[in-house]
Design an enzyme around this catalytic site. Structure first.
Site, PDB file in Angstrom:
ATOM      1  N   ASP A  11      66.734 -87.043  44.136  1.00 36.99           N
ATOM      2  CA  ASP A  11      66.972 -88.241  44.942  1.00 36.99           C
ATOM      3  C   ASP A  11      67.858 -89.170  44.113  1.00 36.99           C
ATOM      4  O   ASP A  11      68.387 -88.779  43.052  1.00 36.99           O
ATOM      5  CB  ASP A  11      65.647 -88.880  45.391  1.00 36.99           C
ATOM      6  CG  ASP A  11      64.899 -89.572  44.264  1.00 36.99           C
ATOM      7  OD1 ASP A  11      65.318 -89.447  43.090  1.00 36.99           O
ATOM      8  OD2 ASP A  11      63.889 -90.243  44.543  1.00 36.99           O
ATOM      9  N   CYS A  67      63.318 -86.695  40.489  1.00 32.91           N
ATOM     10  CA  CYS A  67      63.287 -88.011  41.141  1.00 32.91           C
ATOM     11  C   CYS A  67      63.152 -89.010  40.003  1.00 32.91           C
ATOM     12  O   CYS A  67      63.362 -88.650  38.842  1.00 32.91           O
ATOM     13  CB  CYS A  67      62.189 -88.098  42.202  1.00 32.91           C
ATOM     14  SG  CYS A  67      60.507 -87.940  41.588  1.00 32.91           S
ATOM     15  N   THR A  69      60.518 -90.620  38.597  1.00 34.05           N
ATOM     16  CA  THR A  69      59.450 -90.254  37.650  1.00 34.05           C
ATOM     17  C   THR A  69      59.217 -88.749  37.576  1.00 34.05           C
ATOM     18  O   THR A  69      58.586 -88.269  36.639  1.00 34.05           O
ATOM     19  CB  THR A  69      58.114 -90.880  38.092  1.00 34.05           C
ATOM     20  OG1 THR A  69      57.827 -90.404  39.423  1.00 34.05           O
ATOM     21  CG2 THR A  69      58.192 -92.393  38.090  1.00 34.05           C
ATOM     22  N   HIS A 100      52.699 -69.222  31.193  1.00 34.76           N
ATOM     23  CA  HIS A 100      51.377 -69.125  31.834  1.00 34.76           C
ATOM     24  C   HIS A 100      51.395 -69.375  33.331  1.00 34.76           C
ATOM     25  O   HIS A 100      50.507 -68.905  34.033  1.00 34.76           O
ATOM     26  CB  HIS A 100      50.405 -70.116  31.173  1.00 34.76           C
ATOM     27  CG  HIS A 100      49.963 -69.683  29.802  1.00 34.76           C
ATOM     28  ND1 HIS A 100      48.924 -70.285  29.123  1.00 34.76           N
ATOM     29  CD2 HIS A 100      50.424 -68.696  28.984  1.00 34.76           C
ATOM     30  CE1 HIS A 100      48.768 -69.690  27.942  1.00 34.76           C
ATOM     31  NE2 HIS A 100      49.672 -68.734  27.827  1.00 34.76           N
ATOM     32  N   HIS A 135      47.297 -64.182  33.566  1.00 36.83           N
ATOM     33  CA  HIS A 135      47.904 -65.330  34.262  1.00 36.83           C
ATOM     34  C   HIS A 135      48.336 -64.953  35.682  1.00 36.83           C
ATOM     35  O   HIS A 135      48.352 -65.797  36.572  1.00 36.83           O
ATOM     36  CB  HIS A 135      49.084 -65.869  33.458  1.00 36.83           C
ATOM     37  CG  HIS A 135      48.674 -66.266  32.075  1.00 36.83           C
ATOM     38  ND1 HIS A 135      47.800 -67.292  31.837  1.00 36.83           N
ATOM     39  CD2 HIS A 135      48.977 -65.725  30.873  1.00 36.83           C
ATOM     40  CE1 HIS A 135      47.593 -67.394  30.529  1.00 36.83           C
ATOM     41  NE2 HIS A 135      48.293 -66.445  29.927  1.00 36.83           N
TER      42      HIS A 135
HETATM   43  C1  RB5 Z   1      62.470 -93.834  44.203  1.00 39.67           C
HETATM   44  O1  RB5 Z   1      62.574 -95.217  44.013  1.00 39.67           O
HETATM   45  C2  RB5 Z   1      61.285 -93.295  43.435  1.00 39.67           C
HETATM   46  O2  RB5 Z   1      60.102 -93.687  44.041  1.00 39.67           O
HETATM   47  C3  RB5 Z   1      61.371 -91.786  43.357  1.00 39.67           C
HETATM   48  O3  RB5 Z   1      62.542 -91.447  42.702  1.00 39.67           O
HETATM   49  C4  RB5 Z   1      60.256 -91.101  42.580  1.00 39.67           C
HETATM   50  O4  RB5 Z   1      60.091 -91.652  41.326  1.00 39.67           O
HETATM   51  C5  RB5 Z   1      58.990 -90.916  43.302  1.00 39.67           C
HETATM   52  O5  RB5 Z   1      58.019 -90.360  42.784  1.00 39.67           O
END
Ligand code: RB5
Length: 147
Positions: A11, A67, A69, A100, A135
């Site tokens: 994203d 994304c 995080t 694993h 595994h």
């Molecule tokens: C987008 O702002 C953010 O929420 C997305 O990139 C991600 O971190 C969601 O888990």
């Protein structure tokens, strides 16, 4: 010689790191970019979900998903049976996710990792094989889980 294929998707929160990784890897791999194409805000479940469908269809054997995080992308990817998405912040977990867990999706946080560490994580993940054996049974038990 044909280059091995790797899919990549993000994203907006993972866009900058996706672009860096794609450019860094494309000399050695055929990078299949499933978007996004800019910093404009987009919804990660749709993009990551569509890219996971490509893995399940056999278009790419492995996918890197990003994304901000890495959390949302990994939650979304792991909704699919036979997708094993591993959110990794270090080389050890990247290695173990292959040995694993036979992770077929590597998830990274674009707002968490620096470029050098992210590239080392990706390289470790790419070069590590699944150990199979006990595994294999555990992965089958995961697929057999009923909500
Ligand atoms: C987008 O702002 C953010 O929420 C997305 O990139 C991600 O971190 C969601 O888990």
């Amino acid at each position: 010689m044909m280059k091995p294929k790797i899919g990549i998707v993000s994203d907006h929160g993972g866009f900058a790191l996706k672009e860096f990784l794609r450019k860094s890897l494309e000399e050695s791999f055929e990078m299949v970019d499933y978007g996004t194409k800019s910093e404009e805000s987009v919804d990660y479940p749709s993009l990551v979900g569509a890219a996971c469908q490509k893995v399940l269809a056999g278009d790419v054997p492995r996918l890197i998903a990003l994304c901000g995080t890495g959390i949302g992308a990994s939650i979304a990817a792991n909704r699919f049976p036979n997708i094993r998405a591993a959110l990794c912040h270090d080389e050890f977990t990247a290695e173990m996710s292959r040995r694993h867990n036979d992770a077929n999706v590597l998830v990274l946080g674009g707002r968490v990792l620096g470029t050098d560490l992210a590239l080392r994580i990706v390289q470790k993940w790419i070069q590590t094989n699944f150990e199979g054996g006990r595994h294999e049974r555990r992965l089958q038990l995961i697929e057999d889980l009923k909500p």
